[in-house]
Design an enzyme around this catalytic site. Sequence first.
Site, PDB file in Angstrom:
ATOM      1  N   LYS A 274     -23.162  29.600  10.719  1.00  0.00           N
ATOM      2  CA  LYS A 274     -24.054  30.733  10.636  1.00  0.00           C
ATOM      3  C   LYS A 274     -24.952  30.686  11.641  1.00  0.00           C
ATOM      4  O   LYS A 274     -25.112  31.963  12.148  1.00  0.00           O
ATOM      5  CB  LYS A 274     -24.599  30.559   8.947  1.00  0.00           C
ATOM      6  CG  LYS A 274     -25.477  31.523   8.625  1.00  0.00           C
ATOM      7  CD  LYS A 274     -26.516  31.402   7.240  1.00  0.00           C
ATOM      8  CE  LYS A 274     -27.484  32.156   7.281  1.00  0.00           C
ATOM      9  NZ  LYS A 274     -28.269  32.248   5.628  1.00  0.00           N
TER      10      LYS A 274
ATOM     11  N   HIS B 295      -8.297   6.618 -14.887  1.00  0.00           N
ATOM     12  CA  HIS B 295      -7.988   5.349 -14.560  1.00  0.00           C
ATOM     13  C   HIS B 295      -9.016   4.864 -13.243  1.00  0.00           C
ATOM     14  O   HIS B 295      -8.656   3.991 -12.708  1.00  0.00           O
ATOM     15  CB  HIS B 295      -6.582   5.349 -13.579  1.00  0.00           C
ATOM     16  CG  HIS B 295      -5.444   5.675 -14.553  1.00  0.00           C
ATOM     17  ND1 HIS B 295      -4.710   5.022 -15.641  1.00  0.00           N
ATOM     18  CD2 HIS B 295      -4.927   6.810 -14.928  1.00  0.00           C
ATOM     19  CE1 HIS B 295      -4.230   5.658 -16.310  1.00  0.00           C
ATOM     20  NE2 HIS B 295      -4.021   6.760 -16.029  1.00  0.00           N
TER      21      HIS B 295
ATOM     22  N   GLY C 155     -25.334  29.597   3.391  1.00  0.00           N
ATOM     23  CA  GLY C 155     -24.066  28.927   3.793  1.00  0.00           C
ATOM     24  C   GLY C 155     -23.234  28.598   2.892  1.00  0.00           C
ATOM     25  O   GLY C 155     -22.157  28.802   2.823  1.00  0.00           O
ATOM     26  N   ARG C 156     -23.971  27.785   1.736  1.00  0.00           N
ATOM     27  CA  ARG C 156     -23.258  27.407   0.699  1.00  0.00           C
ATOM     28  C   ARG C 156     -22.593  28.521  -0.419  1.00  0.00           C
ATOM     29  O   ARG C 156     -21.832  28.139  -1.356  1.00  0.00           O
ATOM     30  CB  ARG C 156     -23.753  26.485  -0.255  1.00  0.00           C
ATOM     31  CG  ARG C 156     -25.289  26.962  -0.694  1.00  0.00           C
ATOM     32  CD  ARG C 156     -26.075  25.700  -1.301  1.00  0.00           C
ATOM     33  NE  ARG C 156     -27.359  26.117  -1.735  1.00  0.00           N
ATOM     34  CZ  ARG C 156     -28.405  25.937  -0.753  1.00  0.00           C
ATOM     35  NH1 ARG C 156     -28.026  25.712   0.591  1.00  0.00           N
ATOM     36  NH2 ARG C 156     -29.739  26.588  -1.062  1.00  0.00           N
TER      37      ARG C 156
ATOM     38  N   GLU D 263     -23.022  19.144  14.684  1.00  0.00           N
ATOM     39  CA  GLU D 263     -21.574  18.856  14.321  1.00  0.00           C
ATOM     40  C   GLU D 263     -20.494  19.559  14.879  1.00  0.00           C
ATOM     41  O   GLU D 263     -19.581  19.338  15.635  1.00  0.00           O
ATOM     42  CB  GLU D 263     -21.600  18.409  13.020  1.00  0.00           C
ATOM     43  CG  GLU D 263     -22.253  17.125  12.555  1.00  0.00           C
ATOM     44  CD  GLU D 263     -23.525  17.498  12.116  1.00  0.00           C
ATOM     45  OE1 GLU D 263     -24.402  18.567  12.401  1.00  0.00           O
ATOM     46  OE2 GLU D 263     -24.239  16.702  11.134  1.00  0.00           O
TER      47      GLU D 263
ATOM     48  N   GLU E 276     -27.392  20.989  -3.151  1.00  0.00           N
ATOM     49  CA  GLU E 276     -28.412  21.523  -1.986  1.00  0.00           C
ATOM     50  C   GLU E 276     -29.040  22.604  -2.666  1.00  0.00           C
ATOM     51  O   GLU E 276     -30.430  23.144  -2.097  1.00  0.00           O
ATOM     52  CB  GLU E 276     -27.401  22.174  -1.134  1.00  0.00           C
ATOM     53  CG  GLU E 276     -28.189  22.394   0.369  1.00  0.00           C
ATOM     54  CD  GLU E 276     -27.318  22.424   1.405  1.00  0.00           C
ATOM     55  OE1 GLU E 276     -26.944  21.374   2.177  1.00  0.00           O
ATOM     56  OE2 GLU E 276     -27.000  23.682   2.021  1.00  0.00           O
TER      57      GLU E 276
ATOM     58  N   LYS F 208     -31.986  15.424  10.309  1.00  0.00           N
ATOM     59  CA  LYS F 208     -31.549  16.104  11.463  1.00  0.00           C
ATOM     60  C   LYS F 208     -32.674  15.997  12.551  1.00  0.00           C
ATOM     61  O   LYS F 208     -32.289  15.276  13.686  1.00  0.00           O
ATOM     62  CB  LYS F 208     -31.478  17.803  11.227  1.00  0.00           C
ATOM     63  CG  LYS F 208     -30.093  17.894  10.582  1.00  0.00           C
ATOM     64  CD  LYS F 208     -30.194  19.636  10.647  1.00  0.00           C
ATOM     65  CE  LYS F 208     -29.194  20.198   9.598  1.00  0.00           C
ATOM     66  NZ  LYS F 208     -29.198  21.700   9.239  1.00  0.00           N
TER      67      LYS F 208
HETATM   68  O1  F6P Z   1     -27.339  20.994   6.784  1.00  0.00           O
HETATM   69  C1  F6P Z   1     -27.303  22.114   5.918  1.00  0.00           C
HETATM   70  C2  F6P Z   1     -26.649  23.336   6.209  1.00  0.00           C
HETATM   71  O2  F6P Z   1     -27.648  24.098   6.792  1.00  0.00           O
HETATM   72  C3  F6P Z   1     -26.041  23.823   5.096  1.00  0.00           C
HETATM   73  O3  F6P Z   1     -26.691  24.540   4.262  1.00  0.00           O
HETATM   74  C4  F6P Z   1     -24.960  24.680   5.815  1.00  0.00           C
HETATM   75  O4  F6P Z   1     -24.015  25.039   4.769  1.00  0.00           O
HETATM   76  C5  F6P Z   1     -24.521  23.870   6.917  1.00  0.00           C
HETATM   77  O5  F6P Z   1     -25.671  23.288   7.330  1.00  0.00           O
HETATM   78  C6  F6P Z   1     -23.806  24.297   8.225  1.00  0.00           C
HETATM   79  O6  F6P Z   1     -24.773  25.476   8.851  1.00  0.00           O
HETATM   80  P1  F6P Z   1     -24.406  26.403   9.792  1.00  0.00           P
HETATM   81  O7  F6P Z   1     -23.208  27.191   9.223  1.00  0.00           O
HETATM   82  O8  F6P Z   1     -25.123  27.212  10.386  1.00  0.00           O
HETATM   83  O9  F6P Z   1     -23.629  25.605  11.001  1.00  0.00           O
END
Ligand code: F6P
Length: 546
Positions: free
Chosen positions: A206, A383, A266-267, A212, A352, A509
Amino acid sequence: MSRLTESAPWRALVEHHKALQHVHLRELFAADPHRAEALSHTLADTFFDFSKHRITSETLTLLLELARAAQVPRWRDRMFAGEPINVTEGRPVLHVALRNRSDRPIRVDGHDVMPEVRAVLDRMYTFAEEIRSGAGRGATGRAFTDVVNIGIGGSDLGPVMVTEALRPWGKGGIRPHFVSNIDGTHLVETLSSLDPETTLFCVASKTFTTIETLTNAASARAWLTSALGDDAVAAHFVALSTHAERVAAFGIPEAHRFGFWDWVGGRYSLWSAIGLSIVLAIGPDAFDELLQGAYEADEHFRTAPLEDNVPVWMAMIGIWYHDFFGAASHAILPYDQYLHRFAAYFQQGDMESNGKGVDRGGCSVDYPTGPVVWGEPGTNGQHAFFQLLHQGTHLVPCDFIGAIRSHNPLGEHHDILMANFFAQTEALMRGRTADEVRAGLARRGTELSDDAVAHRTFPGNRPTTTILLDQITPRSLGRLIALYEHKIFVQGIVWDINSFDQWGVELGKELATTILSELRGDGGPSLHDASTAALIARYRTRRDPA
Ligand code: F6P
């Protein structure tokens, strides 16, 4: 004391809890032969049984009064109306617009967002059709066979969960892969079986700032260009992002950017351009059915009275356990292998969203908010951790999700699976008394001491919701996901918290950025606590032995 815990419905629930906490579900079933029917709902092909909960009609009345006192209907209407209910970020919360199948406009600052939503969806469908048909090809002219979605959190978990859940719709489509973890192992292992000539990358972010995702994307680009040259990037990379400039800076042309808007959390973004890997895997028709199912759930949530509103029941029953019985966690237990990432998906969706400790006004809350959400597909969980559910000291409300028809009918497998599904909720509800243990032993001609009997006794009275679908389909899945989303929404409103931000992930972060500079050797003097400083020092010394 907060306004919530001082409110009349809350105080009434505290009193009601005192009266009900020692009542056993066996007694509630014995007292009312119509209990199962009275406490269940049917929504299209999905059946919800809430009767194995420690509730009575009075509990529900009080819980719904609490929902009304918290103005759940007004907040719900504000969400659908595009008002900026994400108070800390000053934004609307409009994932419902992404699956609005009606002609109803949805406005943000007076501007109808629906034409843009439909335009992006059309572009996604056209693009996916081109790739799936083989018309859209890679830099060397070969058709794409695989797509790697590079994203994390909401830009990963939804597409993973849905493509896994809908694998029967993915047969013959583009094979989806997902890389989220910054651990290089994830990318290296994923790429090891792929051919650069036939691999498409979706960089899903987003913000297009997530370290990452950008690091994984850069390494994926290096893998591609070392095989096919720099010019291949344009044909092999697409971006799913709200941020045009950052995408362009990465080298992805605007024609390969599928955008969305800051009012999509995002979620809650699998319904947006973030879902492109899903469309590539299952095709536009199935994705459209997913949206249709979610829309049906939205309409139910938007229009059904609270008394018949499934996500409102799910939410309020959850609050009953978390805030009055002190249950700290909630288990999601799908008895369907295709739903094996469903609990992981809602770990982010719920934790979250509702893992918050201050109310909308910024004051600390004096009541529990979001639970720890966890779960595994049945029967594996039986199990592993079911022992604690049955005889442990924690009360863990559980959702059991199963389907009547399997996509893979194989001998007696499905009946055995479902026998376990029904047996577990019954066992959790009934338990087994000491007398029943002794009677069972007597039938086998055995007698045991009282302490040996105690170990074999189950308290029961462990609450469960049973969600029984006819079959996992794109539509029933879309419906189910949206219902859970609305459950989380309702709980956040009642708890008076902002379910739509996630400041809690920021501190880690920021610290990681500082520590990374130190690991690179260009950080300033260490300001860490003694433990962290020693760990970093050990890492550096042993990473770079003299
Ligand atoms: O670190 C949490 C977060 O902001 C989430 O809410 C989001 O889904 C994820 O990181 C990824 O963010 P982006 O889509 O901006 O890379």
